[in-house]
Design a protein around this motif. Structure first.
Motif, PDB file in Angstrom:
ATOM      1  N   PHE A 193      17.391  15.344   8.688  1.00 42.58           N
ATOM      2  CA  PHE A 193      18.351  15.707   7.640  1.00 42.58           C
ATOM      3  C   PHE A 193      19.780  15.727   8.197  1.00 42.58           C
ATOM      4  N   LYS A 194      19.912  16.221   9.435  1.00 47.09           N
ATOM      5  CA  LYS A 194      21.251  16.196  10.051  1.00 47.09           C
ATOM      6  C   LYS A 194      21.743  14.762  10.209  1.00 47.09           C
ATOM      7  N   LEU A 195      20.844  13.863  10.628  1.00 46.79           N
ATOM      8  CA  LEU A 195      21.256  12.458  10.778  1.00 46.79           C
ATOM      9  C   LEU A 195      21.713  11.896   9.435  1.00 46.79           C
ATOM     10  N   TRP A 196      20.995  12.262   8.373  1.00 47.74           N
ATOM     11  CA  TRP A 196      21.364  11.753   7.040  1.00 47.74           C
ATOM     12  C   TRP A 196      22.714  12.324   6.610  1.00 47.74           C
ATOM     13  N   VAL A 197      22.885  13.623   6.778  1.00 42.29           N
ATOM     14  CA  VAL A 197      24.152  14.247   6.359  1.00 42.29           C
ATOM     15  C   VAL A 197      25.309  13.669   7.181  1.00 42.29           C
ATOM     16  N   ARG A 198      25.060  13.439   8.462  1.00 41.71           N
ATOM     17  CA  ARG A 198      26.121  12.883   9.319  1.00 41.71           C
ATOM     18  C   ARG A 198      26.542  11.492   8.834  1.00 41.71           C
ATOM     19  N   ASP A 199      25.570  10.619   8.570  1.00 40.91           N
ATOM     20  CA  ASP A 199      25.902   9.278   8.043  1.00 40.91           C
ATOM     21  C   ASP A 199      26.682   9.389   6.739  1.00 40.91           C
ATOM     22  N   THR A 200      26.259  10.326   5.914  1.00 38.33           N
ATOM     23  CA  THR A 200      26.877  10.464   4.592  1.00 38.33           C
ATOM     24  C   THR A 200      28.304  10.985   4.701  1.00 38.33           C
ATOM     25  N   LEU A 201      28.523  11.936   5.600  1.00 35.91           N
ATOM     26  CA  LEU A 201      29.889  12.440   5.803  1.00 35.91           C
ATOM     27  C   LEU A 201      30.796  11.301   6.287  1.00 35.91           C
ATOM     28  N   ASP A 202      30.266  10.455   7.167  1.00 35.41           N
ATOM     29  CA  ASP A 202      31.067   9.320   7.643  1.00 35.41           C
ATOM     30  C   ASP A 202      31.416   8.375   6.490  1.00 35.41           C
ATOM     31  N   HIS A 203      30.461   8.194   5.590  1.00 34.18           N
ATOM     32  CA  HIS A 203      30.703   7.324   4.431  1.00 34.18           C
ATOM     33  C   HIS A 203      31.776   7.927   3.513  1.00 34.18           C
ATOM     34  N   VAL A 204      31.660   9.215   3.258  1.00 30.43           N
ATOM     35  CA  VAL A 204      32.650   9.885   2.403  1.00 30.43           C
ATOM     36  C   VAL A 204      34.042   9.801   3.037  1.00 30.43           C
ATOM     37  N   ASP A 205      34.088   9.958   4.340  1.00 31.98           N
ATOM     38  CA  ASP A 205      35.371   9.880   5.044  1.00 31.98           C
ATOM     39  C   ASP A 205      36.021   8.506   4.813  1.00 31.98           C
ATOM     40  N   ARG A 206      35.218   7.455   4.924  1.00 28.32           N
ATOM     41  CA  ARG A 206      35.768   6.099   4.709  1.00 28.32           C
ATOM     42  C   ARG A 206      36.186   5.914   3.249  1.00 28.32           C
ATOM     43  N   GLN A 207      35.384   6.451   2.332  1.00 28.56           N
ATOM     44  CA  GLN A 207      35.737   6.316   0.910  1.00 28.56           C
ATOM     45  C   GLN A 207      37.056   7.037   0.604  1.00 28.56           C
ATOM     46  N   LEU A 208      37.231   8.209   1.221  1.00 30.58           N
ATOM     47  CA  LEU A 208      38.473   8.952   0.982  1.00 30.58           C
ATOM     48  C   LEU A 208      39.668   8.199   1.561  1.00 30.58           C
ATOM     49  N   GLU A 209      39.451   7.525   2.680  1.00 31.59           N
ATOM     50  CA  GLU A 209      40.544   6.729   3.236  1.00 31.59           C
ATOM     51  C   GLU A 209      40.939   5.613   2.261  1.00 31.59           C
ATOM     52  N   ASP A 210      39.947   4.955   1.657  1.00 36.35           N
ATOM     53  CA  ASP A 210      40.249   3.910   0.665  1.00 36.35           C
ATOM     54  C   ASP A 210      41.035   4.486  -0.504  1.00 36.35           C
ATOM     55  N   LEU A 211      40.626   5.650  -0.949  1.00 36.86           N
ATOM     56  CA  LEU A 211      41.327   6.286  -2.065  1.00 36.86           C
ATOM     57  C   LEU A 211      42.771   6.600  -1.675  1.00 36.86           C
ATOM     58  N   MET A 212      42.960   7.108  -0.462  1.00 45.51           N
ATOM     59  CA  MET A 212      44.331   7.384  -0.007  1.00 45.51           C
ATOM     60  C   MET A 212      45.170   6.102  -0.003  1.00 45.51           C
ATOM     61  N   ARG A 213      44.567   5.014   0.455  1.00 43.45           N
ATOM     62  CA  ARG A 213      45.319   3.748   0.502  1.00 43.45           C
ATOM     63  C   ARG A 213      45.712   3.287  -0.905  1.00 43.45           C
ATOM     64  N   ALA A 214      44.796   3.469  -1.849  1.00 38.62           N
ATOM     65  CA  ALA A 214      45.113   3.090  -3.238  1.00 38.62           C
ATOM     66  C   ALA A 214      46.268   3.941  -3.762  1.00 38.62           C
ATOM     67  N   LEU A 215      46.227   5.242  -3.489  1.00 36.86           N
ATOM     68  CA  LEU A 215      47.301   6.134  -3.943  1.00 36.86           C
ATOM     69  C   LEU A 215      48.623   5.767  -3.274  1.00 36.86           C
ATOM     70  N   LEU A 216      48.563   5.431  -1.985  1.00 36.63           N
ATOM     71  CA  LEU A 216      49.798   5.069  -1.260  1.00 36.63           C
ATOM     72  C   LEU A 216      50.428   3.812  -1.849  1.00 36.63           C
ATOM     73  N   ASP A 217      49.585   2.832  -2.197  1.00 34.12           N
ATOM     74  CA  ASP A 217      50.124   1.604  -2.815  1.00 34.12           C
ATOM     75  C   ASP A 217      50.874   1.942  -4.094  1.00 34.12           C
ATOM     76  N   ARG A 218      50.230   2.742  -4.946  1.00 35.81           N
ATOM     77  CA  ARG A 218      50.843   3.053  -6.238  1.00 35.81           C
ATOM     78  C   ARG A 218      52.058   3.956  -6.068  1.00 35.81           C
ATOM     79  N   ALA A 219      51.988   4.877  -5.114  1.00 31.52           N
ATOM     80  CA  ALA A 219      53.126   5.782  -4.876  1.00 31.52           C
ATOM     81  C   ALA A 219      54.332   4.985  -4.385  1.00 31.52           C
ATOM     82  N   GLY A 220      54.085   3.984  -3.544  1.00 36.33           N
ATOM     83  CA  GLY A 220      55.187   3.138  -3.072  1.00 36.33           C
ATOM     84  C   GLY A 220      55.840   2.395  -4.228  1.00 36.33           C
ATOM     85  N   GLU A 221      55.006   1.847  -5.119  1.00 38.33           N
ATOM     86  CA  GLU A 221      55.542   1.132  -6.294  1.00 38.33           C
ATOM     87  C   GLU A 221      56.373   2.055  -7.168  1.00 38.33           C
TER      88      GLU A 221
END
Ligand code: ARG
Length: 459
Positions: A118-146
């Motif tokens: 279960f720890k291995l699963w949660v760890r993989d999932t946290l890593d995935h969420v971290d990457r997804q949040l980075e994508d979201l930040m990049r999308a917000l940064l693009d729009r904020a710049g515009e």
């Protein structure tokens, strides 16, 4: 037939309802890759330490790889009578390699096994969420710049307060999601100790090497206390806590998108890709994705509460109650991932109506604070007096049904004789936002600098 994994002391099989309440295979099959990974590391270590024969370890590892291929390919038959993923895999291993399969469970229990998986699963999932949040930040940064200089109303109490820029508003969420990533990364760091080898609760008399299995599975170290190792679910609670905070940030933004896309506000338009129609009202364009993001925050918070309540009265060490940890965590993260992705899509998709935003920014006497600040700066009034003078001028504007910039100079002078023509220079929304140059303020140059800082930080 009694259970083939633990049936030695039993003469009859469990009641049908016992099997039904007990079996977790319908949901914990999600852990199969982690279970096989953990078992391979355990078998290799047992052979290295001379606890099982190298041949047996080789057969076990080969068999586990074959099972992984079967499950990946949808060719594995899961059985409820075998309760959970751990016993389904081990039973299949016995079919494939025979008696050697029985050696895998040496110096191990399902209690440390499930905690590890279960720890291995949660760890993989946290890593995935971290990457997804980075994508979201990049999308917000693009729009904020515009939209660094696109003026819009800033609200308190959902009443017009002071003009801000849309870029600044979006950057507020960049800050929130960056802190969320910090929480996710922090949870991962604390989680990263390996329970494997704690066995049922007390450790084992076999000369195992827990540091080796911990390292093989990418953990920083083994857990230091065998009782804690099999009883701890705070890694799951912490992950759910971090997920809940992400979810409320997404939900607040979703609520704004719902409001902004109404005909009454019309600040943004979502494309057809993120709207749905009504089966009866032809004019409707409903922001369903945003509404569902808002709703799922409730569900994710519910998952956190559910597991907190399951755990709160449990004595050490393992209790079967803890089997109820998985569905809540799976549910929360499945929905959180959907929410992050849908929000990223909406951010990239939405079309702000720049003219509407500017018009709304200029209404509701939003530059009243600028007028008061001007009275302080230019006429030297104490701020409290400036506030009072401005309040009287706002009252005049309100009576005349006009904005502050349309109140004639003669009427302003009647309130305070020192006011001059120059005051009109601070009453426009553009001048207002340009003047907010304090660090962290909404001035377009500040917003551009913050966007650049974050883009550099993300690399
Ligand atoms: N399916 C169980 C769970 O998810 C595995 C651990 C079973 N351990 C036990 N002592 N019955 O928690």
């Amino acid at each position: 037939m009694s259970n083939r994994m633990w049936g030695g002391r039993f003469s009859t099989s469990p009641a049908a309802i016992m099997e039904e309440i007990n079996a977790s295979i319908d949901f914990d099959r999600k852990l199969y890759a982690q279970d096989i990974r953990g078992s391979k590391a355990h078998a290799a270590m047992l052979a290295d330490k001379g606890i099982i024969a190298p041949d047996d370890a080789a057969k076990i590892i080969e068999g586990l790889d074959a099972i992984k291929t079967e499950i990946d390919g949808g060719r594995f038959t899961f059985t409820r009578a075998l309760e959970d993923i751990h016993m389904n895999v081990e039973s299949r291993l016995k079919d494939l390699i025979g008696a050697a399969a029985g050696r895998l469970h040496t110096a191990r229990s399902r209690n440390d096994q499930v905690a590890t998986d279960f720890k291995l699963w949660v760890r993989d999932t946290l890593d995935h969420v971290d990457r997804q949040l980075e994508d979201l930040m990049r999308a917000l940064l693009d729009r904020a710049g515009e939209h660094a200089a696109t003026v819009m109303p800033g609200f308190t109490h959902l009443q017009s307060a002071q003009p801000v820029t849309l870029g600044h508003h979006l950057m507020a969420y960049v800050e929130m999601f960056a802190r969320d990533r910090g929480r996710v990364q922090d949870a991962r760091r604390r989680l990263n100790e390996c329970p494997l080898g704690a066995a049922a609760l007390a450790g084992t008399s076999f000369p195992i090497d827990r540091h080796a299995t911990a390292a093989a599975l990418g953990f920083d170290r083994p857990t230091a206390n065998s009782l804690d190792a099999v009883s701890d679910r705070d890694f799951a609670l912490e992950a759910l806590g971090a997920a809940s905070i992400v979810a409320i940030h997404l939900s607040r933004f979703a609520e704004e998108i719902v409001i902004w896309s109404t005909a009454q506000f019309a600040f943004v338009r979502l494309s057809d890709a993120f709207s749905t129609g009504s089966s009866i009202m032809p004019q409707k364009r409903n922001p369903d994705a945003a509404e569902l993001v808002r709703a799922k925050a409730g569900r994710i918070i519910g998952d956190l509460n559910g597991l907190l309540i399951v755990m709160k009265g449990l004595p050490l060490a393992y209790q079967k109650d803890m089997q109820e940890d998985k569905e809540q965590v799976f549910d929360a993260f499945e929905n959180l991932s959907l929410c992050i992705e849908a929000t990223t899509g909406m951010v990239r998709d939405m079309k702000p109506d720049v003219d509407r935003l500017a018009a709304a920014a200029g209404s509701g006497y939003a530059t009243a604070t600028d007028l008061a600040d001007w009275l302080v700066r230019v006429l030297g009034l104490p701020f409290r007096e400036a506030h009072h003078v401005t309040g009287r001028i706002v009252a005049i504007a309100s009576e005349r049904g006009v904005e502050l910039s349309a109140v004639p100079l003669s009427e302003m002078k009647a309130v305070h004789a020192g006011i001059t023509e120059a005051v009109y220079g601070v009453l426009t929304v553009d001048a207002s936002v340009r003047s907010r140059v304090s660090y962290g303020g909404t001035a377009p140059d500040n917003v551009r600098a913050q966007v650049a800082r974050w883009i550099a930080a993300l690399g």
